[in-house]
Structure formats: C-alpha cells, structure tokens
Design a protein around this motif. Structure first.
Motif, PDB file in Angstrom:
ATOM      1  N   ALA A  49       0.692  -1.226  -0.106  1.00 55.15           N
ATOM      2  CA  ALA A  49       0.055  -0.024   0.077  1.00 55.15           C
ATOM      3  C   ALA A  49       0.914   1.174   0.119  1.00 55.15           C
ATOM      4  N   PRO A  50       0.482   2.116  -0.603  1.00 57.85           N
ATOM      5  CA  PRO A  50      -0.767   2.369  -1.372  1.00 57.85           C
ATOM      6  C   PRO A  50      -0.947   1.839  -2.719  1.00 57.85           C
ATOM      7  N   THR A  51      -2.049   1.274  -2.988  1.00 56.41           N
ATOM      8  CA  THR A  51      -2.583   0.813  -4.407  1.00 56.41           C
ATOM      9  C   THR A  51      -3.597   1.488  -5.033  1.00 56.41           C
ATOM     10  N   LEU A  52      -3.434   2.286  -6.016  1.00 58.11           N
ATOM     11  CA  LEU A  52      -4.464   3.150  -6.766  1.00 58.11           C
ATOM     12  C   LEU A  52      -5.061   2.301  -7.764  1.00 58.11           C
ATOM     13  N   VAL A  53      -6.294   2.328  -7.884  1.00 56.71           N
ATOM     14  CA  VAL A  53      -7.079   1.556  -8.908  1.00 56.71           C
ATOM     15  C   VAL A  53      -8.111   2.714  -9.478  1.00 56.71           C
ATOM     16  N   ASP A  54      -7.615   2.836 -10.860  1.00 59.67           N
ATOM     17  CA  ASP A  54      -8.593   3.838 -11.623  1.00 59.67           C
ATOM     18  C   ASP A  54      -9.131   3.212 -13.081  1.00 59.67           C
ATOM     19  N   ARG A  55     -10.426   2.631 -12.579  1.00 57.79           N
ATOM     20  CA  ARG A  55     -10.760   1.661 -13.829  1.00 57.79           C
ATOM     21  C   ARG A  55      -9.903   0.506 -14.176  1.00 57.79           C
ATOM     22  N   ASP A  56      -9.265   0.532 -15.281  1.00 56.85           N
ATOM     23  CA  ASP A  56      -8.266  -0.595 -15.673  1.00 56.85           C
ATOM     24  C   ASP A  56      -7.020  -0.404 -15.368  1.00 56.85           C
ATOM     25  N   LEU A  57      -6.766   0.862 -14.860  1.00 52.50           N
ATOM     26  CA  LEU A  57      -5.293   1.040 -14.414  1.00 52.50           C
ATOM     27  C   LEU A  57      -5.145   0.820 -13.056  1.00 52.50           C
ATOM     28  N   VAL A  58      -3.899   0.064 -12.634  1.00 55.74           N
ATOM     29  CA  VAL A  58      -3.514  -0.250 -11.264  1.00 55.74           C
ATOM     30  C   VAL A  58      -2.057   0.535 -11.109  1.00 55.74           C
ATOM     31  N   LEU A  59      -1.924   1.317  -9.949  1.00 51.11           N
ATOM     32  CA  LEU A  59      -0.501   1.929  -9.904  1.00 51.11           C
ATOM     33  C   LEU A  59      -0.025   1.521  -8.150  1.00 51.11           C
ATOM     34  N   PHE A  60       1.094   1.163  -8.028  1.00 56.30           N
ATOM     35  CA  PHE A  60       1.528   0.671  -6.691  1.00 56.30           C
ATOM     36  C   PHE A  60       2.819   1.258  -6.425  1.00 56.30           C
ATOM     37  N   ASP A  61       3.285   2.483  -6.719  1.00 51.21           N
ATOM     38  CA  ASP A  61       4.403   3.233  -6.350  1.00 51.21           C
ATOM     39  C   ASP A  61       3.799   4.591  -6.033  1.00 51.21           C
ATOM     40  N   SER A  62       4.144   5.122  -5.022  1.00 49.75           N
ATOM     41  CA  SER A  62       3.317   6.277  -4.599  1.00 49.75           C
ATOM     42  C   SER A  62       3.949   7.595  -5.216  1.00 49.75           C
ATOM     43  N   ARG A  63       5.141   7.660  -5.987  1.00 53.44           N
ATOM     44  CA  ARG A  63       5.709   8.628  -6.760  1.00 53.44           C
ATOM     45  C   ARG A  63       5.077   8.621  -7.871  1.00 53.44           C
ATOM     46  N   ILE A  64       4.793   7.295  -8.598  1.00 57.08           N
ATOM     47  CA  ILE A  64       4.247   7.190  -9.836  1.00 57.08           C
ATOM     48  C   ILE A  64       2.694   7.642  -9.794  1.00 57.08           C
ATOM     49  N   ILE A  65       2.009   7.318  -8.536  1.00 57.66           N
ATOM     50  CA  ILE A  65       0.567   7.699  -8.336  1.00 57.66           C
ATOM     51  C   ILE A  65       0.486   9.144  -8.105  1.00 57.66           C
ATOM     52  N   LEU A  66       1.517   9.755  -7.606  1.00 49.33           N
ATOM     53  CA  LEU A  66       1.318  11.239  -7.460  1.00 49.33           C
ATOM     54  C   LEU A  66       1.643  12.047  -8.817  1.00 49.33           C
ATOM     55  N   GLU A  67       2.485  11.339  -9.568  1.00 52.86           N
ATOM     56  CA  GLU A  67       2.535  12.081 -11.094  1.00 52.86           C
ATOM     57  C   GLU A  67       1.423  11.972 -11.839  1.00 52.86           C
ATOM     58  N   TYR A  68       0.700  10.526 -11.561  1.00 49.62           N
ATOM     59  CA  TYR A  68      -0.457  10.227 -12.380  1.00 49.62           C
ATOM     60  C   TYR A  68      -1.348  11.317 -12.168  1.00 49.62           C
ATOM     61  N   LEU A  69      -1.722  11.545 -10.746  1.00 45.56           N
ATOM     62  CA  LEU A  69      -3.067  12.355 -10.249  1.00 45.56           C
ATOM     63  C   LEU A  69      -2.594  13.856 -10.754  1.00 45.56           C
ATOM     64  N   ASP A  70      -1.393  14.170 -10.589  1.00 46.38           N
ATOM     65  CA  ASP A  70      -1.153  15.677 -11.159  1.00 46.38           C
ATOM     66  C   ASP A  70      -1.417  15.711 -12.757  1.00 46.38           C
ATOM     67  N   GLU A  71      -0.934  14.596 -13.340  1.00 45.77           N
ATOM     68  CA  GLU A  71      -1.372  14.708 -14.921  1.00 45.77           C
ATOM     69  C   GLU A  71      -2.688  14.719 -15.314  1.00 45.77           C
ATOM     70  N   ARG A  72      -3.475  13.768 -14.453  1.00 49.01           N
ATOM     71  CA  ARG A  72      -4.858  13.332 -14.565  1.00 49.01           C
ATOM     72  C   ARG A  72      -5.723  14.515 -14.382  1.00 49.01           C
ATOM     73  N   TYR A  73      -5.456  15.068 -13.092  1.00 45.74           N
ATOM     74  CA  TYR A  73      -6.057  16.312 -12.504  1.00 45.74           C
ATOM     75  C   TYR A  73      -5.309  17.405 -12.578  1.00 45.74           C
ATOM     76  N   PRO A  74      -4.960  18.177 -13.645  1.00 44.97           N
ATOM     77  CA  PRO A  74      -3.948  19.145 -13.587  1.00 44.97           C
ATOM     78  C   PRO A  74      -4.147  20.472 -12.668  1.00 44.97           C
ATOM     79  N   HIS A  75      -5.501  20.804 -12.231  1.00 43.87           N
ATOM     80  CA  HIS A  75      -5.577  21.907 -11.400  1.00 43.87           C
ATOM     81  C   HIS A  75      -5.929  21.480  -9.855  1.00 43.87           C
ATOM     82  N   PRO A  76      -5.501  21.953  -9.149  1.00 45.47           N
ATOM     83  CA  PRO A  76      -4.129  22.798  -9.199  1.00 45.47           C
ATOM     84  C   PRO A  76      -2.701  22.122  -9.501  1.00 45.47           C
TER      85      PRO A  76
END
Length: 198
Positions: A49-76
């Motif tokens: 943990a953490p493990t993030l599931v977004d539809r068919d995407l599964v991410l389990f490294d927190s740094r990768i999760i943070l970067e994904y969230l910043d790109e997927r939700y660009p504001h702020p």
C-alpha cells in the motif's frame, strides 16, 4: 477510483494529501499492510500500500501515483510545467524518500539501528533548514508534490522521537504550520495519524 491505503504509512499519507489537494473523489480503503485483502494481492504483485485503482489502471508506487494524479487532474498543478523544473522536483522527491523516508522505516523497526537512524534524520533535517527557509514552500512559492511528501514526515517527528533545536526548530515549525493549516492536510489525516500527535 479506489485507493488502498495504510492508515499509518508515509507513502499512503502523501497520496491521500494530493488527492485532497486536488479535490478528487476517491474511495479510500484502509488496509493492514501485514494482512492485505486478496483484492490488493490480486491487483498488486508486490502486495503493498498504497495501491491506486482507476478503472483498468492499477498503480502501486506512490511517486508514480502522485505524478499520475497531477497529470490526470491538472488543477491545481503540483509539479512545474517546464521539463527542467519538473525533473528537479522529481529529484527532490527522490531525495526525500532516500534520505528521510528510509530513516523513518529504520526508526520504526526499533533497536540500535533506530537510534542511529534517528540521529541521522535529525542531522539531515537541520542541514536542510536553510533550503526550507528560502521560500514559503520547498524550493517554491507554491505548494507542490515535494511539500506533500515532506508534510507527512514532519507530522510524525514527535512520534519518531525527533525534536529539532534552535533556529532549525523555528524554521521547520513555521514551514510545518503552513503545511498543517491547509484544509487538504486536515482531510488527509487518518485516526491513526491524528493519534501520533496526541
């Protein structure tokens, strides 16, 4: 979107903080890292943990999760736009993990190694005080993923038995106060994390 989160873990905490900063509606499922549900074991080959599931995407490294969230939700935005600055902030996050998070894991393990790690973490924080003092946030005028990584660590300092002294204490107390007063930080805290400051 579902986040399987360890309610006492630094990595899970910083992901919860970024989700709150970005006002992303997420089902947060608290899990015991020593007894993970089969759902997580099926999704994440490392069983972490953490493990993030977004539809068919599964991410389990927190740094990768943070970067994904910043790109997927660009504001702020929590990472700079230009490639050089983005790379620099990624290096800051890497340094936070290598130099500070790794010491926390040793401290939580207890014993003689914990005493050494506690001393090293304290000295490393004191050495970084001038950098922290230079801007309102870490090397920036705006809150970033680096701050989202440092805030959970600063929250845990009393729990870890680390007390900074003199000028470094004043600098980090002021910085921590700016981080902790953010509405997203309050939202990111679990009951277990609140108890760390009692």
């Amino acid at each position: 979107m579902t986040l399987f989160s360890d309610p006492a873990d630094l990595h899970s905490h910083r992901v919860r903080l970024v989700l709150a900063e970005k006002h992303v509606t997420t089902d947060i499922v608290d899990v015991d890292p020593l007894n993970l549900p089969e759902d997580v074991m099926d999704l994440n080959p490392y069983g972490t943990a953490p493990t993030l599931v977004d539809r068919d995407l599964v991410l389990f490294d927190s740094r990768i999760i943070l970067e994904y969230l910043d790109e997927r939700y660009p504001h702020p935005p929590l990472l700079p736009v230009d490639p050089v600055s983005r790379a620099t902030f990624r290096m800051y996050m890497y340094r936070v993990e290598q130099d500070w998070y790794s010491k926390v894991n040793v401290i939580l393990g207890g014993g003689k190694p914990a005493t050494k790690a506690r001393k090293e973490l304290k000295e490393s924080l004191i050495a970084s005080a001038p950098i922290v003092e230079a801007k309102p946030f870490f090397m920036s005028d705006e809150f970033s993923v680096v701050d989202a990584s440092i805030a959970p660590l600063l929250w845990r300092l009393p729990y870890l038995g680390i007390e900074l002294e003199n000028k470094a204490s004043n600098i980090f107390n002021a910085y921590a106060a700016r981080l902790f007063k953010r509405e997203a930080f309050a939202q990111s805290l679990t009951e277990a994390e609140r108890e760390m400051r009692l």
